[in-house]
Design a protein around this motif. Structure first.
Motif, PDB file in Angstrom:
ATOM      1  N   ASP A 137       0.802  -1.231   0.000  1.00  8.34           N
ATOM      2  CA  ASP A 137       0.000   0.000   0.000  1.00  8.34           C
ATOM      3  C   ASP A 137       0.831   1.275   0.000  1.00  8.34           C
ATOM      4  O   ASP A 137       0.284   2.369   0.061  1.00  8.34           O
ATOM      5  CB  ASP A 137      -0.956   0.028   1.198  1.00  8.34           C
ATOM      6  CG  ASP A 137      -0.223  -0.039   2.530  1.00  8.34           C
ATOM      7  OD1 ASP A 137       1.012  -0.202   2.527  1.00  8.34           O
ATOM      8  OD2 ASP A 137      -0.881   0.076   3.579  1.00  8.34           O
ATOM      9  N   GLY A 138       2.156   1.159  -0.080  1.00 13.25           N
ATOM     10  CA  GLY A 138       2.954   2.371  -0.061  1.00 13.25           C
ATOM     11  C   GLY A 138       4.419   2.130  -0.362  1.00 13.25           C
ATOM     12  O   GLY A 138       4.852   1.009  -0.650  1.00 13.25           O
ATOM     13  N   TYR A 139       5.183   3.212  -0.262  1.00 13.16           N
ATOM     14  CA  TYR A 139       6.623   3.217  -0.537  1.00 13.16           C
ATOM     15  C   TYR A 139       7.223   4.344   0.285  1.00 13.16           C
ATOM     16  O   TYR A 139       6.709   5.472   0.268  1.00 13.16           O
ATOM     17  CB  TYR A 139       6.845   3.442  -2.033  1.00 13.16           C
ATOM     18  CG  TYR A 139       8.266   3.638  -2.485  1.00 13.16           C
ATOM     19  CD1 TYR A 139       9.234   2.656  -2.304  1.00 13.16           C
ATOM     20  CD2 TYR A 139       8.646   4.815  -3.143  1.00 13.16           C
ATOM     21  CE1 TYR A 139      10.530   2.837  -2.765  1.00 13.16           C
ATOM     22  CE2 TYR A 139       9.937   4.995  -3.616  1.00 13.16           C
ATOM     23  CZ  TYR A 139      10.877   4.002  -3.420  1.00 13.16           C
ATOM     24  OH  TYR A 139      12.158   4.167  -3.882  1.00 13.16           O
ATOM     25  N   LEU A 140       8.286   4.051   1.042  1.00 13.26           N
ATOM     26  CA  LEU A 140       8.824   4.999   2.004  1.00 13.26           C
ATOM     27  C   LEU A 140       7.684   5.418   2.945  1.00 13.26           C
ATOM     28  O   LEU A 140       6.943   4.555   3.407  1.00 13.26           O
ATOM     29  CB  LEU A 140       9.471   6.182   1.285  1.00 13.26           C
ATOM     30  CG  LEU A 140      10.652   5.817   0.379  1.00 13.26           C
ATOM     31  CD1 LEU A 140      11.054   6.986  -0.515  1.00 13.26           C
ATOM     32  CD2 LEU A 140      11.849   5.369   1.212  1.00 13.26           C
ATOM     33  N   ALA A 141       7.505   6.712   3.198  1.00  9.80           N
ATOM     34  CA  ALA A 141       6.435   7.144   4.102  1.00  9.80           C
ATOM     35  C   ALA A 141       5.149   7.488   3.363  1.00  9.80           C
ATOM     36  O   ALA A 141       4.171   7.915   3.978  1.00  9.80           O
ATOM     37  CB  ALA A 141       6.899   8.355   4.911  1.00  9.80           C
ATOM     38  N   LEU A 142       5.141   7.296   2.057  1.00 13.54           N
ATOM     39  CA  LEU A 142       3.984   7.641   1.233  1.00 13.54           C
ATOM     40  C   LEU A 142       3.033   6.454   1.138  1.00 13.54           C
ATOM     41  O   LEU A 142       3.474   5.303   1.003  1.00 13.54           O
ATOM     42  CB  LEU A 142       4.433   8.067  -0.154  1.00 13.54           C
ATOM     43  CG  LEU A 142       5.298   9.335  -0.195  1.00 13.54           C
ATOM     44  CD1 LEU A 142       6.031   9.443  -1.533  1.00 13.54           C
ATOM     45  CD2 LEU A 142       4.433  10.575   0.041  1.00 13.54           C
ATOM     46  N   ARG A 143       1.723   6.739   1.172  1.00 13.48           N
ATOM     47  CA  ARG A 143       0.714   5.693   1.120  1.00 13.48           C
ATOM     48  C   ARG A 143      -0.359   6.049   0.099  1.00 13.48           C
ATOM     49  O   ARG A 143      -0.761   7.210  -0.019  1.00 13.48           O
ATOM     50  CB  ARG A 143       0.054   5.492   2.496  1.00 13.48           C
ATOM     51  CG  ARG A 143       1.000   4.940   3.554  1.00 13.48           C
ATOM     52  CD  ARG A 143       1.384   3.504   3.252  1.00 13.48           C
ATOM     53  NE  ARG A 143       2.332   2.951   4.209  1.00 13.48           N
ATOM     54  CZ  ARG A 143       3.653   2.984   4.073  1.00 13.48           C
ATOM     55  NH1 ARG A 143       4.194   3.609   3.028  1.00 13.48           N
ATOM     56  NH2 ARG A 143       4.441   2.425   4.973  1.00 13.48           N
ATOM     57  N   LEU A 144      -0.814   5.048  -0.631  1.00 11.41           N
ATOM     58  CA  LEU A 144      -1.911   5.263  -1.554  1.00 11.41           C
ATOM     59  C   LEU A 144      -3.125   5.783  -0.792  1.00 11.41           C
ATOM     60  O   LEU A 144      -3.407   5.333   0.323  1.00 11.41           O
ATOM     61  CB  LEU A 144      -2.271   3.953  -2.269  1.00 11.41           C
ATOM     62  CG  LEU A 144      -1.214   3.395  -3.236  1.00 11.41           C
ATOM     63  CD1 LEU A 144      -1.663   2.039  -3.771  1.00 11.41           C
ATOM     64  CD2 LEU A 144      -0.949   4.356  -4.392  1.00 11.41           C
ATOM     65  N   GLY A 145      -3.844   6.737  -1.390  1.00  9.34           N
ATOM     66  CA  GLY A 145      -5.019   7.308  -0.752  1.00  9.34           C
ATOM     67  C   GLY A 145      -4.737   8.541   0.077  1.00  9.34           C
ATOM     68  O   GLY A 145      -5.668   9.228   0.501  1.00  9.34           O
ATOM     69  N   ALA A 148       3.507  16.596   3.614  1.00 12.25           N
ATOM     70  CA  ALA A 148       4.045  16.652   4.974  1.00 12.25           C
ATOM     71  C   ALA A 148       5.144  15.619   5.222  1.00 12.25           C
ATOM     72  O   ALA A 148       5.921  15.755   6.162  1.00 12.25           O
ATOM     73  CB  ALA A 148       2.916  16.460   5.990  1.00 12.25           C
ATOM     74  N   THR A 149       5.265  14.601   4.377  1.00  8.19           N
ATOM     75  CA  THR A 149       6.341  13.620   4.540  1.00  8.19           C
ATOM     76  C   THR A 149       7.703  14.220   4.215  1.00  8.19           C
ATOM     77  O   THR A 149       8.739  13.687   4.627  1.00  8.19           O
ATOM     78  CB  THR A 149       6.121  12.400   3.632  1.00  8.19           C
ATOM     79  OG1 THR A 149       6.231  12.799   2.248  1.00  8.19           O
ATOM     80  CG2 THR A 149       4.763  11.758   3.888  1.00  8.19           C
ATOM     81  N   GLY A 150       7.726  15.321   3.447  1.00  7.58           N
ATOM     82  CA  GLY A 150       8.987  15.937   3.057  1.00  7.58           C
ATOM     83  C   GLY A 150       9.709  15.202   1.945  1.00  7.58           C
ATOM     84  O   GLY A 150      10.855  15.527   1.620  1.00  7.58           O
ATOM     85  N   LEU A 151       9.060  14.200   1.333  1.00  8.96           N
ATOM     86  CA  LEU A 151       9.712  13.386   0.311  1.00  8.96           C
ATOM     87  C   LEU A 151       9.470  13.874  -1.109  1.00  8.96           C
ATOM     88  O   LEU A 151      10.158  13.445  -2.031  1.00  8.96           O
ATOM     89  CB  LEU A 151       9.216  11.933   0.413  1.00  8.96           C
ATOM     90  CG  LEU A 151       9.523  11.203   1.717  1.00  8.96           C
ATOM     91  CD1 LEU A 151       8.854   9.832   1.716  1.00  8.96           C
ATOM     92  CD2 LEU A 151      11.025  11.046   1.898  1.00  8.96           C
TER      93      LEU A 151
END
Length: 233
Positions: free
Chosen positions: A99-107, A115-118
C-alpha cells in the motif's frame, strides 16, 4: 696541584650529574585534549573515508539475488541515497507495496503526502486532468513526467520507484528478469498502452495494482497504483 686538580674534576662530574638529572619541560601530545579534571584524552585515530554509495536504482545491480519469488534477497552491496534510508536497515532495500513506498501511502491527501517531506511539485504541478503531479525531492523530472500523482477525489493514486531501492513482498527488484516477474505476477490486469509494460493486481489487494516496465528483458521501472483513479488511462 694533583689534589686541587682531582677536586676540580670531582666537582665538574657532580655538576654534570645534576644537569643530567634535571627534568625537561612537559611536552604536549598533538591532538590530545585535557578535561576539566586533568585527564588527558588521546587523539582520535584516523578513519578511512566512507565508501562511495552505489546507485540504488541501477538495473542489474550485483550483490542482490534478483528474481527470487520466495522472499527477501540474501545480500546486497547497494546503498540507498543519503536522503532516503532503508526502513529495515539490513540489505539496502525498502518495501514497495502493498500500500505504499517509504512514508507515502496510496489514498493520502496532498497535504499528508507533502508533509512527509519526500516530494516537491513538478514543474507542471497540475495535470491535464486536474490532478497534482510531484517529483521525489532532489530528483526533478521533465514537465508532466510525474513520480507521484494525487487526485482531488481519490487521493494519492500513483507511486513510482524513487531514490531508495524498491523490493516487493514477492521478491521483485529493479533488474529482475521478465521471466521472474511473470512468475511472481502471472496474471495481467489491464494496460496503460506503454510498450513493455506489465500491469497486475497486487497479491491480496484487489484495489491496488503493480505496474512494471521491462527493457532488455529486465524490470527497469516500477509503480504502485490504485485500481480506480481519474488522473490517467
Amino acid at each position: 696541584m694533583s689534589a686541587v686538580g682531582g677536586a676540580a674534576a670531582l666537582s665538574l662530574l657532580a655538576g654534570t650529574a645534576i644537569v643530567l638529572a634535571k627534568p625537561g619541560p612537559t611536552q604536549s601530545v598533538p591532538g590530545a585534549e585535557i578535561s576539566a579534571t586533568g585527564d588527558v584524552t588521546a587523539p582520535p585515530t584516523e578513519r578511512s573515508a566512507d565508501p562511495v554509495p552505489t546507485s540504488v536504482n541501477a538495473p542489474g545491480n550485483s550483490g542482490i539475488r534478483t528474481g527470487s519469488v520466495t522472499g527477501k534477497p540474501t545480500s546486497s552491496t547497494a546503498t540507498p541515497s543519503s536522503d532516503f534510508q532503508p526502513e529495515d536497515g539490513t540489505d539496502g532495500t525498502v518495501p514497495f507495496g502493498p500500500d505504499g513506498y517509504l512514508a507515502l501511502r496510496l489514498g493520502m491527501t496532498a497535504e499528508q503526502a507533502e508533509a512527509t517531506g519526500l516530494i516537491t511539485p513538478n514543474v507542471q504541478p497540475i495535470s491535464s486532468k486536474g490532478c497534482k503531479g510531484y517529483d521525489y525531492k532532489g530528483t526533478p523530472k521533465e514537465a508532466a513526467r510525474y513520480a507521484v500523482v494525487i487526485s482531488p477525489k481519490y487521493g494519492l493514486v500513483r507511486l513510482a520507484n524513487g531514490p531508495a531501492r524498491p523490493l516487493t513482498a514477492e521478491g521483485l527488484i529493479l533488474g529482475s528478469s521478465e521471466g521472474d516477474m511473470k512468475k511472481a505476477y502471472p496474471t495481467p490486469a489491464g494496460s496503460h498502452g506503454a510498450v513493455g509494460e506489465w500491469v497486475t493486481q497486487v497479491p491480496g489487494h484487489e484495489d491496488k495494482r503493480f505496474w512494471f516496465l521491462v527493457r532488455d528483458g529486465k524490470v527497469s521501472a516500477m509503480r504502485l497504483e490504485l485500481a480506480v483513479q481519474d488522473c490517467y488511462f
